[in-house]
Design a protein around this motif. Structure first.
Motif, PDB file in Angstrom:
ATOM      1  N   THR A 122       0.857  -1.182   0.000  1.00 51.36           N
ATOM      2  CA  THR A 122       0.000   0.000   0.000  1.00 51.36           C
ATOM      3  C   THR A 122       0.898   1.238   0.000  1.00 51.36           C
ATOM      4  OG1 THR A 122      -0.055  -0.019   2.410  1.00 51.36           O
ATOM      5  CG2 THR A 122      -1.904  -1.090   1.258  1.00 51.36           C
ATOM      6  N   VAL A 123       0.277   2.373  -0.300  1.00 49.97           N
ATOM      7  CA  VAL A 123       1.046   3.622  -0.289  1.00 49.97           C
ATOM      8  C   VAL A 123       0.171   4.732   0.300  1.00 49.97           C
ATOM      9  CG1 VAL A 123       0.383   4.103  -2.706  1.00 49.97           C
ATOM     10  CG2 VAL A 123       2.355   5.276  -1.699  1.00 49.97           C
ATOM     11  N   GLY A 124       0.767   5.538   1.147  1.00 42.33           N
ATOM     12  CA  GLY A 124       0.081   6.709   1.690  1.00 42.33           C
ATOM     13  C   GLY A 124       0.261   7.879   0.724  1.00 42.33           C
ATOM     14  N   ILE A 125      -0.843   8.427   0.226  1.00 38.74           N
ATOM     15  CA  ILE A 125      -0.769   9.484  -0.803  1.00 38.74           C
ATOM     16  C   ILE A 125      -1.483  10.744  -0.335  1.00 38.74           C
ATOM     17  CG2 ILE A 125      -1.495  10.170  -3.133  1.00 38.74           C
ATOM     18  CD1 ILE A 125      -1.109   7.416  -4.084  1.00 38.74           C
ATOM     19  N   ALA A 145       8.026  12.290   1.329  1.00 35.39           N
ATOM     20  CA  ALA A 145       8.491  13.329   2.264  1.00 35.39           C
ATOM     21  C   ALA A 145       7.966  13.128   3.671  1.00 35.39           C
ATOM     22  CB  ALA A 145       8.059  14.712   1.762  1.00 35.39           C
ATOM     23  N   PRO A 146       8.864  12.795   4.596  1.00 30.97           N
ATOM     24  CA  PRO A 146       8.533  12.911   6.024  1.00 30.97           C
ATOM     25  C   PRO A 146       8.818  14.342   6.461  1.00 30.97           C
ATOM     26  CG  PRO A 146      10.709  11.970   5.785  1.00 30.97           C
ATOM     27  CD  PRO A 146      10.215  12.278   4.380  1.00 30.97           C
ATOM     28  N   GLY A 147       8.645  14.647   7.722  1.00 34.22           N
ATOM     29  CA  GLY A 147       8.943  15.992   8.220  1.00 34.22           C
ATOM     30  C   GLY A 147      10.423  16.344   8.025  1.00 34.22           C
ATOM     31  N   VAL A 183      -0.179  21.203  11.855  1.00 34.07           N
ATOM     32  CA  VAL A 183      -0.294  19.828  12.340  1.00 34.07           C
ATOM     33  C   VAL A 183      -0.181  18.901  11.138  1.00 34.07           C
ATOM     34  CG1 VAL A 183      -1.693  20.306  14.372  1.00 34.07           C
ATOM     35  CG2 VAL A 183      -2.815  19.852  12.199  1.00 34.07           C
ATOM     36  N   GLU A 184       0.078  17.639  11.407  1.00 34.04           N
ATOM     37  CA  GLU A 184       0.292  16.691  10.328  1.00 34.04           C
ATOM     38  C   GLU A 184      -1.023  16.381   9.620  1.00 34.04           C
ATOM     39  OE1 GLU A 184       3.929  14.052  11.772  1.00 34.04           O
ATOM     40  OE2 GLU A 184       2.213  13.922  13.091  1.00 34.04           O
ATOM     41  N   SER A 185      -0.903  15.658   8.511  1.00 27.90           N
ATOM     42  CA  SER A 185      -2.125  15.300   7.773  1.00 27.90           C
ATOM     43  C   SER A 185      -2.907  14.223   8.524  1.00 27.90           C
ATOM     44  CB  SER A 185      -1.757  14.805   6.374  1.00 27.90           C
ATOM     45  OG  SER A 185      -0.907  13.674   6.441  1.00 27.90           O
ATOM     46  N   THR A 186      -4.213  14.249   8.349  1.00 30.48           N
ATOM     47  CA  THR A 186      -5.065  13.157   8.808  1.00 30.48           C
ATOM     48  C   THR A 186      -4.815  11.962   7.886  1.00 30.48           C
ATOM     49  OG1 THR A 186      -6.730  14.797   9.392  1.00 30.48           O
ATOM     50  CG2 THR A 186      -7.462  12.503   9.264  1.00 30.48           C
ATOM     51  N   ILE A 187      -4.668  10.775   8.457  1.00 32.73           N
ATOM     52  CA  ILE A 187      -4.449   9.588   7.615  1.00 32.73           C
ATOM     53  C   ILE A 187      -5.640   8.643   7.768  1.00 32.73           C
ATOM     54  CG2 ILE A 187      -2.929   7.659   7.044  1.00 32.73           C
ATOM     55  CD1 ILE A 187      -0.631   9.094   8.371  1.00 32.73           C
ATOM     56  N   VAL A 188      -6.243   8.275   6.635  1.00 32.49           N
ATOM     57  CA  VAL A 188      -7.331   7.288   6.673  1.00 32.49           C
ATOM     58  C   VAL A 188      -7.086   6.207   5.629  1.00 32.49           C
ATOM     59  CG1 VAL A 188      -9.064   8.960   7.481  1.00 32.49           C
ATOM     60  CG2 VAL A 188      -8.844   8.480   5.044  1.00 32.49           C
TER      61      VAL A 188
HETATM   62  P1  AMP Z   1       5.143  11.419   8.649  1.00 32.22           P
HETATM   63  O1  AMP Z   1       5.913  11.332   7.370  1.00 32.22           O
HETATM   64  O2  AMP Z   1       6.007  11.613   9.834  1.00 32.22           O
HETATM   65  O3  AMP Z   1       3.994  12.371   8.541  1.00 32.22           O
HETATM   66  O4  AMP Z   1       4.511   9.994   8.873  1.00 32.22           O
HETATM   67  C1  AMP Z   1       3.874   9.331   7.845  1.00 32.22           C
HETATM   68  C2  AMP Z   1       2.935   8.364   8.450  1.00 32.22           C
HETATM   69  O5  AMP Z   1       2.136   7.807   7.429  1.00 32.22           O
HETATM   70  C3  AMP Z   1       3.640   7.233   9.145  1.00 32.22           C
HETATM   71  O6  AMP Z   1       3.369   7.298  10.497  1.00 32.22           O
HETATM   72  C4  AMP Z   1       3.085   5.988   8.527  1.00 32.22           C
HETATM   73  O7  AMP Z   1       2.697   5.073   9.511  1.00 32.22           O
HETATM   74  C5  AMP Z   1       1.897   6.459   7.714  1.00 32.22           C
HETATM   75  N1  AMP Z   1       1.849   5.737   6.442  1.00 32.22           N
HETATM   76  C6  AMP Z   1       2.450   6.075   5.302  1.00 32.22           C
HETATM   77  N2  AMP Z   1       2.244   5.138   4.359  1.00 32.22           N
HETATM   78  C7  AMP Z   1       1.506   4.179   4.929  1.00 32.22           C
HETATM   79  C8  AMP Z   1       0.981   2.933   4.499  1.00 32.22           C
HETATM   80  N3  AMP Z   1       1.201   2.478   3.264  1.00 32.22           N
HETATM   81  N4  AMP Z   1       0.274   2.218   5.379  1.00 32.22           N
HETATM   82  C9  AMP Z   1       0.044   2.664   6.625  1.00 32.22           C
HETATM   83  N5  AMP Z   1       0.525   3.814   7.105  1.00 32.22           N
HETATM   84  C10 AMP Z   1       1.236   4.574   6.279  1.00 32.22           C
END
Ligand code: AMP
Ligand code: MG
Length: 330
Positions: A122-125, A145-147, A183-188
């Protein structure tokens, strides 16, 4: 920028075109750059280039490989890399560009590198607003990009914070003023069956997400939520084969992952042999890590023997990943 200026500090408001140009030049050279986005300043690199992603970890001194959020220019670009279910598409249309991250299945042919997703399928977008979105459109590839903070420090609210923290390690400071959300993004993540799970609260309030999704968010602590919370063990890729660390020899039929070109007793009869970095470069080793774990797994070996890897620099994150891969699992 001219070579005489070691570290240009460009105000994107006044010098938008030079800022875009300088940023694209750095990104194309595989260098991370600080990226002003609405939640926080990110440290961004080409999500398809493992050496560039390894440099993010090196620059931050981050001791673990986590899945990174991959930033896209728009929904059309995101659809080239990930598979959208109908609810995720509704959420994207409602909140992008903006501080919402959707966790989606990767398309099989996606060239987002495994180091950006920590080997997950999976990928967080997220699609950022303003300059960051324009930059990604111009660069043409997603940015992981992380922080933009050293590991253990808070997310930087301004370019001055980024410069003070990371200025010695990066070639360009892009000044976009103060981060507006902070604040950081909401993740769903929309799960099979259409449940919408909140993985992290953040800049888009949950009531708005519930209104668009037409249902309540799942927030329970049950396994599927816990495994994807930041930093948790099972949110990471693990090979199907057993993993044996600190190997000094390899048995017939095992796959071998070694380092620094040092031969290992028995490797002539190994099923496959990989060297993370024949020259002993930990950055190269990090860039190769997920590919070689996956290739060793795909070789059909029941067991992967891995020699000891130095623990300094990026070696810390590599060893963290390896010990998770070797941890007993059910
Ligand atoms: P940050 O870059 O510090 O905002 O953190 C990104 C966050 O997104 C991390 O805590 C990951 O756990 C979460 N994340 C990114 N990609 C995935 C993924 N494929 N599945 C679950 N969580 C993700
Ligand atoms: Mg962070």
């Amino acid at each position: 920028m001219k070579g005489s200026i070691k570290e240009p500090h460009i105000h994107i408001k006044n010098d938008r075109q030079p800022a875009l140009q300088a940023a694209v030049t750095e990104l194309a050279a595989g260098q991370p750059i600080p990226l002003p986005t609405e939640p926080v300043y990110g440290l961004a690199a080409d999500a398809t280039n493992p050496a560039a992603i390894a440099r993010i970890y090196e620059t931050k001194g981050r001791p673990q490989f986590n899945p990174l959020i991959c930033h896209m220019a728009d929904i059309a670009m995101a659809e080239r890399y990930a598979i959208f279910d109908p609810i995720s598409l509704d959420l994207a249309e409602a909140f992008w560009p903006g501080p919402l991250t959707l966790v989606l299945p990767l398309k099989p042919a996606s060239d987002i590198h495994a180091l950006a997703t920590a080997g997950l399928d999976t990928v967080g977008i997220r699609v950022p607003q303003g300059f960051a979105g324009d930059l990604i459109r111009r660069f043409g590839k997603p940015l992981a990009a992380p922080g933009a903070n050293s590991s253990g420090k808070i997310n930087p609210p301004s370019a001055a914070h980024v410069e003070a923290d990371l200025g010695q390690k990066i070639n360009l400071i892009l000044d976009g003023g103060a981060a507006s959300v902070g604040v950081e993004s909401t993740i769903v993540k929309v799960e099979e069956g259409g449940k919408v799970r909140l993985l992290r609260p953040g800049g888009v309030v949950t009531a708005e997400i519930e209104r668009v999704a037409g249902k309540r968010l799942e927030r329970s602590e049950k396994a599927s939520a816990a495994i994807e919370a930041p930093g948790m063990l099972a949110s990471h890729y693990a090979p199907g084969a057993a993993v044996r660390l600190n190997a000094t020899s390899v048995s017939p039929g095992e796959a071998l992952i070694r380092f620094e070109g040092i031969p290992v007793a028995g490797e002539e009869t190994a099923r496959a042999v990989f060297d993370l970095s024949p020259s002993g470069d930990l950055s190269e080793a990090a860039a190769n890590l997920f590919d070689y774990l996956k290739a060793a797994d795909a070789s059909g070996a029941d067991s992967i023997a891995i020699t000891s890897i130095p623990t300094h620099g990026l070696g810390e994150a590599i060893n963290d990943r390896l010990s998770r891969a070797a941890a007993p699992r059910s």
